[in-house]
Design a protein around this motif. Structure first.
Motif, short mmCIF file in Angstrom:
data_model
loop_
_atom_site.label_atom_id
_atom_site.label_comp_id
_atom_site.label_asym_id
_atom_site.label_seq_id
_atom_site.Cartn_x
_atom_site.Cartn_y
_atom_site.Cartn_z
N UNK A 78 0.98 -1.29 -0.12
CA UNK A 78 -0.17 0.02 -0.07
C UNK A 78 0.71 1.29 -0.17
N UNK A 112 -12.13 4.57 -2.11
CA UNK A 112 -10.94 4.98 -1.68
C UNK A 112 -10.77 6.53 -2.33
N UNK B 15 5.51 8.89 -3.13
CA UNK B 15 6.64 8.08 -3.32
C UNK B 15 7.89 9.09 -3.92
N UNK B 18 8.57 11.47 -1.15
CA UNK B 18 9.25 10.59 0.17
C UNK B 18 10.68 10.38 -0.10
N UNK B 67 -2.72 11.45 -3.29
CA UNK B 67 -1.98 10.43 -2.74
C UNK B 67 -1.71 10.48 -1.13
N UNK B 70 -4.79 9.48 0.42
CA UNK B 70 -5.14 8.20 0.36
C UNK B 70 -4.18 7.60 1.54
N UNK B 71 -2.89 8.01 1.45
CA UNK B 71 -1.94 7.44 2.54
C UNK B 71 -2.28 7.84 3.98
N UNK B 74 -5.48 5.73 4.88
CA UNK B 74 -5.33 4.43 4.49
C UNK B 74 -6.82 3.92 3.43
N UNK B 75 -6.77 5.14 2.39
CA UNK B 75 -7.44 4.78 1.34
C UNK B 75 -8.92 4.80 1.77
N UNK B 76 -9.27 5.47 2.78
CA UNK B 76 -10.83 5.32 3.68
C UNK B 76 -11.06 6.69 3.97
N UNK B 77 -11.22 7.43 2.96
CA UNK B 77 -11.61 8.98 3.38
C UNK B 77 -12.85 8.87 3.99
N UNK B 78 -13.76 8.19 3.99
CA UNK B 78 -15.09 7.96 4.81
C UNK B 78 -14.94 7.81 6.15
N UNK B 79 -13.78 7.20 6.44
CA UNK B 79 -13.72 6.60 7.98
C UNK B 79 -13.19 8.03 8.77
N UNK B 81 -14.18 11.12 7.62
CA UNK B 81 -15.04 12.41 7.07
C UNK B 81 -15.19 13.45 8.24
N UNK B 104 -16.70 22.11 -0.44
CA UNK B 104 -17.85 21.83 -0.91
C UNK B 104 -19.04 22.35 0.25
N UNK B 181 -5.90 3.19 15.50
CA UNK B 181 -6.34 1.85 15.50
C UNK B 181 -6.04 1.52 16.89
#
Lengths: 162, 287
Positions: A78, A112, B15, B18, B67, B70-71, B74-79, B81, B104, B181
């Protein structure tokens, strides 16, 4: 005697081809049902438990180990590879028919990207359901037809060759 | 002893950026407070003396900013929001990613991201050591942005907690404890209970009701509700440790938000942090 064995083999091979085409129709229906089941499971993990997509993948890998064999390797990549590419590879590795794989691939990409989850799931499930209904109708219409055509084609070929 | 979050901050960069950021020499790396990525501009490091361009990288593009998000999510913007709506995401290890762009309507958060700031979190063990042996009185840590309030708060919480006090930490953005987490990225002490991810004033009241703290700690008092929560906690006999943006007590007294805090005598002491180059100086003042 040899001739009769030949006839039998030609008819059997042709019938098997027809049956295989009919089984393919059945497999497509099953894949689409499984796609719907996966989407439902994902919906619960995303919308109710608010898990992140990597966590959802782990949950799916535990629930369906045959469909998600290399999830740990996928997740390890990832930081280097955009998620949509990883997800698309995961869906491809699941070996579902394209009608089931494409909505699932699009679902992961939409989630995503930040699309509203409920809407993304609704769209995915609508596509899967519509494809499932089409596939079921096709199976009902053509399943026996393909087998019969296979056997009939085999008989015809045997007569021609005789 | 400094526990560096530089690697953690690198993990949310695209990347190509980085790779270059990983090659920044040690001296500069230690002084880097943030990475700044602005669309169409060169990536920059924020150092105490100002911003410096990160060498070897082209301008930042839309994909780079996407990106980062996303990083960080963890590719989960809904989590995340809720926090994106407030303009930030806290990534693993307490790395705070500030998000800026086209908003928005209807509470939809950031639509098009045009710049991000990636904070390098640091834990400086012992930076609050000089106050550890003293009897604790309600304390307000004051400094301008980037002055090191959160770092001092983190270490003070750790020392108070390890010293025997039951500390409740209300960490709205997950920056102090670096929670990800359910696991703390930083050491905040043996006896610290951390409430994270909910607004400070709500979290503070929940902690008061549920965890019976001796000391309630929170980062950045920024709203009247936070002030009210502080007052309520103080009325319950709980001592407070909090931070505020400002130049000193006089500056806070001139601002309507903080004036009630000072007038009601909720805090007994202020520690004012000044940053001069790489050095920080601390001034104590009675409130």
């Amino acid at each position: 005697m040899t001739g009769w064995i030949g006839v039998l083999l030609v008819v059997a091979a042709s019938g098997a081809m027809g049956t295989s085409a009919s089984l393919e129709l059945r497999r497509r229906v099953r894949d689409l049902e499984e796609g719907l089941e996966l989407s439902g499971r994902m919906r619960m993990e995303v919308c109710v438990r608010r898990l992140s997509l990597p966590q959802v993948l782990q949950v799916l890998a535990e629930a369906y180990p045959r469909r998600f064999p290399d999830v740990q390797d996928t997740l390890a990549a990832l930081p280097q590879v955009p998620f949509r590419l990883l997800w698309s590879a995961v869906v491809q590795a699941m070996g579902l028919c394209p009608e089931a794989g494409e909505p699932l691939a699009a679902l992961g990409e939409a989630l995503s990207r930040g699309d509203e989850p409920e809407r993304a799931f609704a769209l995915c499930e609508e596509r899967l359901r519509a494809a499932g209904e089409r596939a079921a109708r096709l199976q009902e219409e053509r399943s026996r037809l393909y087998t019969a055509l296979g056997v009939a084609g085999g008989c015809l070929l045997a007569i021609v060759l005789w | 002893m400094v526990m560096d979050g530089y690697e953690g901050a690198l993990a949310v960069l695209p990347e190509r950026i980085r790779r270059q950021a990983a090659q920044v020499p040690g001296g500069q790396r230690d002084r880097t407070a943030e990475f700044r990525l602005r669309r169409g501009r060169f990536p920059a490091l924020v150092l105490p003396e100002g911003e410096r361009r990160l060498e070897g990288c082209g301008p930042v593009g839309r994909e780079d900013l996407e990106r980062v998000l996303e990083l960080a999510t963890e590719a989960s913007p809904y989590a995340t929001e809720e926090s994106i709506r407030q303009g930030f995401v806290t990534a693993a290890g307490g790395v705070r990613v500030g998000v800026c762009g086209q908003f928005r309507g209807g509470g939809g958060g950031i639509g098009t991201v045009t710049s991000v700031s990636v904070r390098v979190p640091r834990q400086i063990l012992g930076c609050a050591g000089r106050w550890a042996g003293q009897a604790f009185v309600s304390t307000l840590l004051i400094s301008p942005p980037g002055g090191g309030k959160t770092t001092l708060l983190r270490d003070y919480v750790r020392l108070l907690s390890d010293g025997g006090a039951r500390v409740a930490l209300c960490d709205e953005r997950g920056e102090v404890a670096g929670f990800c987490r359910g696991e703390a990225g930083f050491d905040v002490g043996e006896r610290t209970d951390v409430m994270t991810g909910c607004p400070k004033h709500q979290g503070a009241l929940m902690l008061l009701r549920a965890m019976n703290p001796e000391i309630l700690a929170m980062d950045e008092i920024t709203a009247p509700e936070d002030v009210a929560a502080c007052a309520q906690a103080a009325n319950c006999g709980v001592r407070l440790l909090a931070t505020a943006h400002g130049d000193g007590p006089e500056d806070l007294a001139a601002r309507p938000l903080y004036r009630p805090l000072l007038e009601q005598g909720i805090f007994s002491r202020a520690i004012v942090i000044r940053r001069q180059g790489r050095e920080r100086t601390y001034r104590e003042a009675a409130l």
